[in-house]
Enzyme design. Structure first.
Site, PDB file in Angstrom:
ATOM      1  N   ASP A 101      -6.778   4.462  -4.808  1.00 38.59           N
ATOM      2  CA  ASP A 101      -7.443   4.291  -3.515  1.00 38.59           C
ATOM      3  C   ASP A 101      -8.052   5.656  -3.169  1.00 38.59           C
ATOM      4  O   ASP A 101      -8.303   6.465  -4.079  1.00 38.59           O
ATOM      5  CB  ASP A 101      -6.432   3.806  -2.460  1.00 38.59           C
ATOM      6  CG  ASP A 101      -7.094   3.345  -1.165  1.00 38.59           C
ATOM      7  OD1 ASP A 101      -7.721   2.272  -1.164  1.00 38.59           O
ATOM      8  OD2 ASP A 101      -7.022   4.066  -0.155  1.00 38.59           O
ATOM      9  N   LYS A 143       0.863  -1.196   0.000  1.00 38.20           N
ATOM     10  CA  LYS A 143       0.000   0.000   0.000  1.00 38.20           C
ATOM     11  C   LYS A 143       0.884   1.226   0.000  1.00 38.20           C
ATOM     12  O   LYS A 143       2.000   1.184   0.522  1.00 38.20           O
ATOM     13  CB  LYS A 143      -0.877   0.008   1.264  1.00 38.20           C
ATOM     14  CG  LYS A 143      -2.101   0.876   1.151  1.00 38.20           C
ATOM     15  CD  LYS A 143      -3.196   0.186   0.387  1.00 38.20           C
ATOM     16  CE  LYS A 143      -4.455   1.005   0.288  1.00 38.20           C
ATOM     17  NZ  LYS A 143      -5.551   0.201  -0.270  1.00 38.20           N
TER      18      LYS A 143
END
Ligand code: NAD
Length: 418
Positions: free
Chosen positions: A148, A108
């Site tokens: 995201d 991430k």
């Protein structure tokens, strides 16, 4: 490694991992390895503002585990980004990809910035600057970012372009969630929201209900929430409430989602939508509905507000929106919580499809993508549901147990941690 694991979300993930690990009697060395990210890269990101002044932002890429394949995970631009949260989200990606049986690891990224305060030119310069800083650590076979919170297909197009510059030709496989014109997949934009609704269908079926007989409230009206709302509306479910950062709107007869989307495309936010009553984000979570789907940020439902929840099914569109204490409370009260690593997996499934299509340069139709996504989401739900029935455990611990079992097997075969 405390600075990575001490955040609330990471602690929630660890509790879940330990509980599920105990349940399947996981090898203790494998468990130990899975508790920590492989590496956490911190970069300073110089951003030239429109007034020509340079501002230095902090960015992260955390790579959790690559036992099953290249690291894979989203990139978040948000003012609350911190390294422990990014690390927790990277771990969730490892467990999600394993649960969905994808040949991918978990990662991430994030930059601590409020994207709403940046012009489009500043966003582009920020994206290019961050991509240059993490360039040595990403690549189609190494680590593949995706959109995201606060990032989108345009962000991915800039990343692709920046990363490709040193090769002299387009490296399409370096990111997913790109526009279709430059190697993106049909259906990627709506994939996470669509996957959420496939999971809602399966969860309702366990209670002998169907979408068309059900009411649903959705917190968050971004890339996940708005597509989930649209899909639910198309399946004739009554979408009674949706919300965003500006607050929520409620209509007990059901919202007309295309009309709401038209309003947000003209006005930017939901606030002021005329054909519904206003509700706060907290009130939305307490509505008496069949399904509640939190699709905004983490820790939305916690020990302080869980007793207000009246829904019988919660489907986690966001990552980590229900804390572990709240999950236990809900499970004890007969509420099914379908966890993030299962419920919002549609995005990474279609990202995987995109990566595959980029490798073979052969692109699938929107219908093919939808059907293939449905097969994986339904199958994954069934596996977790079966485990939950056999073990008499909640869906969160069951999903993690299924995921850990696959990872443990792969680690053993590769001779890792044994
Ligand atoms: P987004 O930025 O497109 O949308 C976020 C939405 O949440 C917006 O409507 C925003 O107004 C709202 N929001 C922000 N803060 C809020 C608050 N305090 N209260 C209520 N609403 C608030 O982001 P997204 O891509 O839709 O991601 C949402 C969640 O889903 C995140 O947890 C993300 O990690 C997760 N997720 C996204 C994807 C994806 O494909 N985009 C895939 C899996 C999981």
């Amino acid at each position: 490694m405390d600075f990575l694991t001490n955040g609330e979300l990471y602690q929630n993930v660890l509790k879940n991992v330990s509980e599920a690990g105990d349940l399947i009697n996981i090898n203790e060395n494998a468990l130990e390895r899975l508790k920590y990210p492989r590496r956490a890269i911190t970069v300073s990101v110089p951003l030239r503002m429109d007034n020509d002044k340079i501002k230095t932002l902090t960015g992260y890429r955390v790579q959790h585990n690559q036992t099953l394949g290249p690291f894979k995970g989203g990139l978040r631009f948000h003012q609350d980004v911190n390294v422990s949260e990014v690390a927790a989200l990277s771990a969730l990606m490892t467990f999600k990809n394993s649960l969905l049986n994808l040949p991918l690891g978990g990662a991430k990224g994030g930059v601590c910035v409020n994207p709403n305060e940046l012009s489009s030119a500043e966003m582009q310069r920020l994206t290019r600057s961050f991509t240059s800083e993490i360039g040595p650590f990403i690549g189609p076979d190494k680590d593949i970012p995706a959109p995201d919170v606060g990032t989108n297909s345009q962000t991915m197009a800039w990343m692709l372009d920046t990363y490709s510059a040193e090769f002299g030709f387009a490296q399409t496989g370096v990111v997913t969630g790109k526009p279709v014109e430059i190697g993106g997949s049909h259906g990627r934009d709506s994939a996470t929201g669509l996957g959420v609704i496939f999971i809602c269908e399966k969860a309702l079926a366990t209670k002998n209900k169907k979408m068309e007989d059900s009411t649903i409230a959705i917190q968050g009206f971004g890339k996940v929430g708005c597509h989930a709302a649209m899909e639910a509306f198309n399946l004739n479910a009554k979408v009674v409430a949706v919300s965003d950062i500006s607050g929520g709107i409620y209509n007990p007869k059901g919202l007309n989602i295309p009309d709401v989307l038209k309003y947000t495309s003209e006005n930017g936010v939901l606030k002021g939508y005329p054909k519904a009553e206003p509700v706060s984000n907290e009130e939305l979570l307490a509505l008496d509905v069949d399904i509640l789907s939190p699709c905004a940020l983490d820790n939305a439902i916690h020990s302080g507000n869980v007793s207000q929840v009246k829904a019988s099914i919660i489907v986690e569109g966001a990552n980590g929106p229900v804390t572990s204490e709240a999950t236990h409370h809900l499970h004890e009260n007969g509420v099914m919580v379908v966890p993030d690593i299962l419920a919002n997996g549609g995005g990474v499934v279609v990202s995987y499809f995109e990566w595959v299509q980029d490798i073979v340069w052969l692109f699938w139709s929107a219908e093919e993508v939808r059907e293939k996504l449905k097969t994986i989401m339904y199958r994954s739900f069934d596996t977790v549901w079966e485990f939950a029935q056999e073990s008499n455990k909640d869906m969160r611990v069951s999903a993690m147990a299924v995921s850990l079992r696959r990872l443990e097997k792969a680690m053993k075969l590769r001779g890792l941690a044994w």
